[in-house]
Motif scaffolding. Structure first.
Motif, short mmCIF file in Angstrom:
data_model
loop_
_atom_site.label_atom_id
_atom_site.label_comp_id
_atom_site.label_asym_id
_atom_site.label_seq_id
_atom_site.Cartn_x
_atom_site.Cartn_y
_atom_site.Cartn_z
N VAL A 62 0.84 -1.21 0.00
CA VAL A 62 0.00 0.00 0.00
C VAL A 62 0.88 1.25 0.00
N ALA A 63 1.94 1.24 0.81
CA ALA A 63 2.83 2.41 0.90
C ALA A 63 3.56 2.64 -0.43
N ILE A 64 3.97 1.55 -1.08
CA ILE A 64 4.69 1.64 -2.36
C ILE A 64 3.76 2.25 -3.43
N GLU A 65 2.53 1.79 -3.44
CA GLU A 65 1.56 2.33 -4.40
C GLU A 65 1.28 3.80 -4.11
N ASP A 66 1.14 4.10 -2.83
CA ASP A 66 0.85 5.48 -2.41
C ASP A 66 1.99 6.42 -2.83
N ALA A 67 3.22 5.92 -2.74
CA ALA A 67 4.38 6.75 -3.08
C ALA A 67 4.60 6.84 -4.60
N GLY A 68 3.92 5.98 -5.34
CA GLY A 68 4.07 5.98 -6.80
C GLY A 68 5.45 5.53 -7.24
N ILE A 69 6.04 4.61 -6.47
CA ILE A 69 7.37 4.10 -6.82
C ILE A 69 7.27 2.64 -7.23
N ASP A 70 8.36 2.12 -7.73
CA ASP A 70 8.44 0.71 -8.08
C ASP A 70 9.31 0.02 -7.02
N VAL A 71 9.08 -1.26 -6.78
CA VAL A 71 9.90 -1.96 -5.78
C VAL A 71 11.40 -1.86 -6.10
N THR A 72 11.72 -1.73 -7.39
CA THR A 72 13.14 -1.67 -7.77
C THR A 72 13.79 -0.35 -7.36
N ASP A 73 12.98 0.64 -6.99
CA ASP A 73 13.53 1.93 -6.51
C ASP A 73 14.07 1.79 -5.08
N ILE A 74 13.59 0.82 -4.33
CA ILE A 74 13.92 0.72 -2.90
C ILE A 74 15.34 0.18 -2.71
N ASP A 75 16.12 0.89 -1.91
CA ASP A 75 17.50 0.42 -1.66
C ASP A 75 17.79 0.23 -0.17
N MET A 76 16.75 0.24 0.63
CA MET A 76 16.95 -0.01 2.07
C MET A 76 15.62 -0.45 2.70
N VAL A 77 15.68 -1.48 3.54
CA VAL A 77 14.48 -1.91 4.28
C VAL A 77 14.86 -1.99 5.76
N ILE A 78 14.11 -1.26 6.57
CA ILE A 78 14.33 -1.34 8.03
C ILE A 78 12.98 -1.56 8.71
N ALA A 79 12.90 -2.63 9.48
CA ALA A 79 11.66 -2.91 10.20
C ALA A 79 11.91 -2.87 11.70
N GLY A 80 11.04 -2.18 12.41
CA GLY A 80 11.07 -2.19 13.87
C GLY A 80 10.05 -3.21 14.35
N CYS A 104 19.62 -5.36 -1.15
CA CYS A 104 19.92 -4.02 -0.62
C CYS A 104 20.21 -4.14 0.88
N THR A 105 20.46 -3.01 1.52
CA THR A 105 20.64 -3.00 2.97
C THR A 105 19.30 -3.34 3.61
N ALA A 106 19.26 -4.35 4.46
CA ALA A 106 17.98 -4.74 5.07
C ALA A 106 18.26 -5.29 6.47
N PHE A 107 17.70 -4.60 7.44
CA PHE A 107 17.91 -5.08 8.82
C PHE A 107 16.72 -4.70 9.69
N SER A 108 16.67 -5.30 10.88
CA SER A 108 15.55 -4.99 11.78
C SER A 108 16.09 -4.41 13.07
N LEU A 109 15.22 -3.71 13.77
CA LEU A 109 15.57 -3.06 15.03
C LEU A 109 14.59 -3.51 16.08
N GLU A 110 15.09 -3.74 17.28
CA GLU A 110 14.20 -4.15 18.36
C GLU A 110 14.25 -3.08 19.45
N ALA A 111 13.18 -2.33 19.56
CA ALA A 111 13.11 -1.29 20.60
C ALA A 111 11.70 -1.28 21.19
N ALA A 112 11.07 -2.46 21.24
CA ALA A 112 9.70 -2.60 21.75
C ALA A 112 8.78 -1.59 21.06
N CYS A 113 7.94 -0.91 21.82
CA CYS A 113 6.94 -0.01 21.20
C CYS A 113 7.59 1.15 20.45
#
Ligand code: ACO
Length: 322
Positions: A62-80, A104-113
């Motif tokens: 939904v966010a990708i569509e909202d931004a009007g970008i293609d998945v190939t534009d993304i060069d970083m994924v960070i999930a909390g 691409c660079t892809a990592f997760s962060l753990e900081a609870a809420c």
């Protein structure tokens, strides 16, 4: 000056809704108690087999569509998140692969809420440093899988969901100021007693449940969030009257009301989702942001303060122009 700016948002909530009336059937509680003490009326709960990455993927689409970008534009994924699918690989690699984002660079962060605020702050630094051009930043949680449905002190609070934003460099003002903090002295007030290197054998037993001293969490949350909000505004050279909206972590309506009071903001200027989502931990801020943008309350150019507080304790705030 280059800013990072949110150019698209999305959220996903599991299909199943559990109301306070449903909880009345399984524990000794009432809809009235839950609503007046927490503000929660209903929460979404993941289906058996539904994972945090499944929710992230739907929110990200939904966010990708909202931004009007293609998945190939993304060069970083960070999930909390504190509830990743697996201990490893990290959840962002699963999201990257399943969405078809190039390596691409892809990592997760753990900081609870506070996970999303930490993730967004980190992505902001990468973008400002010129090391990322298009970041997918997520906050997501299947926290009901950690909940003991017999513990009325905690089970009434939580819900599942995922929120996503696309962050890009911009010459226009976007993220103005980020503040993060943590103090591990409060660990025992809110924690989950099972981890990969500690007490793993207790997973799946009655001992594995969220441990919380609610009253104390409440007091420290209000005090700390008030302080960080003041610091954030001062740092950015803005006054409370300049703020258009508060998008807070949706832990508890009373914590949110106390924050709004400290900022002299009427509740009409606060995005509230706690009644419908419960406390979705790291997912609550990006989902509330998405709700406010999609229903037209949050408008381009407005000054928005996002803040969160969670286990650790961790806390953080982001001041931005939409
Ligand atoms: N239904 C009915 N009664 C309940 C329930 C329930 N679901 N849960 C607790 N009670 C009872 C208690 O047993 C207690 O009874 P007693 O007086 O006979 O012993 C009574 O209600 C009052 O309990 P308290 O814990 O004092 O209630 P309080 O007003 O503090 O509210 C709450 C509890 C809602 C958890 C509150 O402390 C709170 O919101 N704390 C913040 C913690 C929080 O939001 N944590 C979420 C994760 S952290 C984060 O996101 C910031």
């Amino acid at each position: 000056m280059t800013y990072s700016r949110i150019v698209g948002t999305g959220r996903y909530l599991p299909e199943r809704i559990m109301t306070n009336a449903d909880l009345e059937k399984i524990i000794d509680t009432t809809d009235e108690w839950i609503r007046t003490r927490t503000g929660v009326e209903r929460r979404h709960v993941c289906a058996e087999g539904e994972t945090t990455s499944d929710m992230c993927i739907e929110a990200a689409k939904v966010a990708i569509e909202d931004a009007g970008i293609d998945v190939t534009d993304i060069d970083m994924v960070i999930a909390g998140t504190t509830t990743p699918d697996l201990i490893f690989p990290n959840i962002s690699t699963i999201i990257q692969h399943k969405l078809g984002i190039p390596a691409c660079t892809a990592f997760s962060l753990e900081a609870a809420c506070t996970g999303f605020i930490y993730a967004l702050t980190t992505a902001d630094k990468f973008i400002k440093a010129g090391e990322a051009k298009c970041a997918l930043v997520l906050g997501a949680e299947c926290i009901t899988k950690l909940v003991d449905w017999n513990d009325r002190n905690t089970c009434v609070l939580f819900g599942d969901g995922a929120g996503a934003v696309i962050l890009k460099p911009s010459e226009e003002q976007g993220i103005i100021s980020c503040h993060l903090g943590a103090d591990g002295q409060y660990k025992d007030l809110l924690y989950y007693p099972v981890g990969a290197s500690n007490n793993l054998a207790a997973a799946g037993t009655d001992a594995a449940r969220i441990m919380m001293t609610g009253n104390d969490v409440f007091k420290v949350a209000v005090k700390t969030l008030g302080k960080i909000a003041a610091e954030t505004l001062e740092d950015a050279g803005v006054i409370k009257e300049d703020l258009d909206w508060l998008v807070p972590h949706q832990a508890n309506i009373r914590i949110i009301q106390a924050m709004a009071k400290r900022l002299d903001m009427p509740m009409e200027k606060v995005i509230l989702t706690v009644q419908d989502h419960g406390n979705t931990s790291a997912a609550s801020v990006p989902m509330a942001l998405d709700v406010g943008i999609r229903d037209g309350r949050l408008k381009p150019g407005q000054l928005i303060l996002m803040e969160a507080f969670g286990g650790g304790f961790t806390w953080g705030s982001v001041l931005m122009r939409l």
